[in-house]
Design a protein around this motif. Structure first.
Motif: not given
Length: 765
Positions: A665-668, A704-718
């Motif tokens: 539900g949330s990847g923050l 897959g439950t993460f919102a698009g902006p959350e996915r992008r924010a995680i990708a930026d951290q990788l």
């Protein structure tokens, strides 16, 4: 039809005028034929027990389209409609008779009889499902459908032959059709009843009778005044047929009334089973007898211009020419709807059919809503709604209207209560809107539109009471008495409080308290809590009195806390998924409640689940996440429990379940905590090929439950996480394993890439 200019007034004469239901040409011809024939009584196909409603046809407030509505008093769901538009021949006959003070009656089977017979006939196979005679004639003439044939042969040419002669031609055609088929049992008894009605009128001294009925029935009535010489069944035979009809009893007693109708519902088949697909076009044909194409395309152009589609006079001229050319090529007397629609697409829309739906809705079908006089008989519930709607200044309209309600004002609060009460009665006049509307604010948004079908639902709901609040109360108490789910029962309590039904709330709260005291299903208890908390938290918004709920909510919260750990142990994946979702809902409600008597035990219960080795991974992860969101667990506490859940000895499926419970539900958290990213990466990197394949679907579902902006924010951290430890952990032997896919072998040399796979699985596949 039988009539003669040589007949004297003393000779009985019956003019049988066969029509196509909702045919505009027939409607115009009926008025002309009645004026020419000069009847002293008019009989119309329709329910014989609706005679008392005919005088309302002449009322100034009566505006078609309307419908006769018949319903069983003890079972309102058994019902039927007989719709009438301004262009319906039967309506034209009614208006003529009322305007000229000519006695008029309906002559078909009473609704009290036909309602039951219709239900029986529908269960029969084959014999009663006769083919439309107009379709048969159309096919014989080489037409693809009956509507087009009737328009060309009858509707467009009445003025060429004269009204009475046109109806004589229709009678001759129908006689030819029926000469080659057997009359079904239901039609036979209906026609026996109609002949009996005609004979009764003749016996009463009437000499010039006009019968307006569906064209199919004309041969069965034509010549009835001539007796046996007409070739029709005898009086004795018809009486015997009518005697077989079921008797009306208390159980089958029927009430009738007029109800508003719309053009869009004229396609609905009920009553005499007629329906049309283009009522707006038929209304146009009825209103105009000249320059049909020019007037229609002008209306189309007006509609398109409102939608900012550029349509010029040249477009209209070319459109009319194209429609007329098509009608000549097809052998039609003048352009019909098909030709005008093709011309509209080709010329006015420049070949683009996308806007055709707009034209269909606005013109071809139309959104006209009829009206009935205020003194029209109505069920008490409908009358109460009419009074309330008038008091609250909420007119019933077919066009959609949005009400932005401020619940601090008495009128808007009463509007909200009315709409909610109707919802509980399954009469959805309004639909809650989005945007400014919120449970915890003084604002509500409602989209309101009145559909004729709601008249039916009102009648059905009348079994519960005579006023809207009384009926809604009775309906909710009945639902509560038959509700087996505690969660749904508390939802009903919330609905009743929002609708301000105090007489329902008291017994229902008692039922909730009794049910909760013995219910051992923790999932049910968790689902039951949020609706009641919403009521307590926002009671001031609607001014509801809910003091008795506080004890119930506290009792539910404590019992939920006591039983939570036990419910999380020894369960399978599917129950765990449901329970985890209910835990989230219950936690949100408890945090909203801000009651320490509930929050304290709940926090302790969540901690026990998060630290339990026996709890299902999904529920343990969810408990850890809820405690983190509540501010109970800090980053170190979360990392400790995540490390334990992802330890090497843990089954991969269990670890994946814990991750899903924690992250779903949330990847923050991952977007802001590199330590957690490293833990997940290290765990994934240590999986062999077989185990990775096992957990991959679970991980993909989680991420897959993460919102698009959350996915992008995680990708930026990788790219910023330290990957050395993970890279060193991948031994040469493991990387050389033949079972390891190439893309996974490459990923294990880079920790960031390993996590990245979870966010770009399409690329990896």
């Amino acid at each position: 039809m039988t009539t003669s200019t040589d007949e004297t007034v003393a000779d009985p004469c019956v003019a049988v005028l066969g029509v196509r239901h909702h045919g505009p040409g027939s409607a115009r011809a009926i008025a002309a034929a009645l004026a020419e024939f000069g009847p002293d009584r008019v009989l119309i196909e329709g329910p014989a027990d609706a005679g008392a409603l005919i005088p309302l046809v002449g009322a100034a407030e009566m505006e078609p389209p309307v419908a006769l509505f018949a319903y069983r008093e003890q079972d309102p769901k058994v019902s039927a409609f007989w719709p009438f538009a301004a262009f319906s021949p039967e309506w034209s006959a009614l208006r003529y008779a009322v305007a000229h003070d000519v006695p008029v009656e309906f002559c078909d089977l009473p609704a009290a009889v036909s309602l039951g017979m219709d239900r029986d006939v529908e269960q029969e196979e084959g014999t009663e499902r006769r083919k439309d005679p107009i379709t048969q004639l159309a096919e014989a003439a080489g037409y693809e459908d009956g509507e087009t044939w009737w328009e060309d042969v009858v509707e467009h040419r009445v003025h060429e032959t004269g009204a009475l002669d046109a109806f004589a031609a229709v009678a001759e055609a129908m006689a030819a059709v029926r000469a080659h088929e057997e009359t079904g049992a239901f039609d036979a008894v209906r026609e026996a009843y109609m002949r009996t009605a005609v004979r009764a009128a003749l016996a009463g001294g009437t000499r010039r009778i006009a019968v307006v009925c569906g064209a199919y029935h004309v041969p069965a009535i034509l010549g009835v005044e001539k007796g046996k010489a007409s070739g029709l069944p005898t009086v004795k035979e018809d009486k015997a047929a009518v005697a077989t009809l079921p008797k009306v009893s208390k159980a089958t007693a029927t009430s009738l009334t007029w109800v508003p109708w719309t053009h869009s519902r004229l396609s609905y088949r009920s009553g005499y089973g007629a329906g049309i697909s283009s009522p707006g076009w038929y209304a146009h044909l009825f209103e105009h007898d000249d320059h049909i194409a020019e007037r229609w395309l002008t209306r189309v152009a007006t509609l398109l211009r409102k939608e900012r589609v550029p349509v010029s006079s040249a477009h209209l001229i070319e459109g009319v020419r194209l429609a007329e050319t098509l009608s000549v090529l097809r052998g039609r007397p003048r352009p019909g709807l098909a030709e005008l629609t093709e011309a509209t697409i080709a010329v006015l829309c420049e070949g683009s059919p996308e806007r055709l739906s707009l034209i269909e809705t606005g013109l071809i079908v139309g959104d006209v809503l009829g009206a009935v006089p205020p003194d029209t008989p109505a069920v008490p519930l409908a009358a109460d709604l009419t009074r309330e709607a008038k008091r609250l200044r909420m007119p019933k309209a077919v066009s959609e209207k949005t009400y932005e309600l401020d619940l601090r004002t008495p009128n808007d609060l009463d509007r909200s209560k009315l709409l909610r009460r109707l919802e509980l009665l399954d009469v959805p006049w309004g639909e809650p809107g989005h945007g400014r509307s919120s449970t915890g604010t003084f604002r509500e948004s409602w989209r309101v539109v009145w559909e004729p079908g709601l008249e039916v639902k009102l009648v059905e709901a009348s079994m519960w009471g005579t006023t809207v609040p009384g009926a809604a109360t009775a309906r909710m108490l009945d639902r509560a008495a038959n509700e087996t789910s505690l969660a749904r029962l508390t939802g009903l309590v919330e609905n009743c409080l929002a609708a301000d039904l105090p007489d329902a709330v008291g017994p229902m709260v008692g039922a909730v308290q009794d049910r909760a005291a013995v219910d051992t299903d923790i999932t049910e208890l968790a689902g039951a809590l949020p609706p009641l908390v919403n009521v307590l938290r926002y009671r001031d918004v609607r001014g509801t009195r809910v003091e008795s709920l506080t004890t119930v909510v506290r009792g539910l919260g404590v019992r939920l806390a006591i039983g939570l750990l036990g419910a999380c142990v020894g369960i399978d994946d599917k129950p765990a998924i449901v329970l985890a979702a209910r835990m989230s809902e219950a936690n949100a409600a408890i945090q909203l409640l801000e009651d320490p008597e509930v929050r304290g035990p709940w926090t302790e219960a969540l901690t026990q689940v998060a630290d339990s080795e026996g709890a299902h991974g999904m529920t343990a992860g969810k408990a850890a996440r809820l405690l983190t969101d509540n501010g109970v667990f800090d980053t170190a506490a979360v990392a400790e429990r995540m490390a334990r859940a992802l330890a090497q000895g843990t089954e991969p499926a269990d670890a994946a379940a814990w991750l899903e419970g924690f992250l779903a539900g949330s990847g923050l958290l991952l977007a802001h905590d590199k330590a957690m990213l490293r833990l997940i990466d290290a765990w994934i990197s240590e999986l062999d090929g077989e185990r990775f394949a096992t957990v991959l679907p679970l991980l993909r579902r989680t991420f897959g439950t993460f919102a698009g902006p959350e996915r992008r924010a995680i990708a930026d951290q990788l790219p910023t996480i330290d990957s050395a430890q993970s890279a060193d952990a991948a031994s040469e032997e493991e990387l050389d394993d033949a079972d390891v896919p190439d893309w996974l072998r490459a990923a294990r040399t880079d920790a960031a890439a390993t996590i990245h796979l979870l966010f770009n699985l399409e690329r990896a596949a």
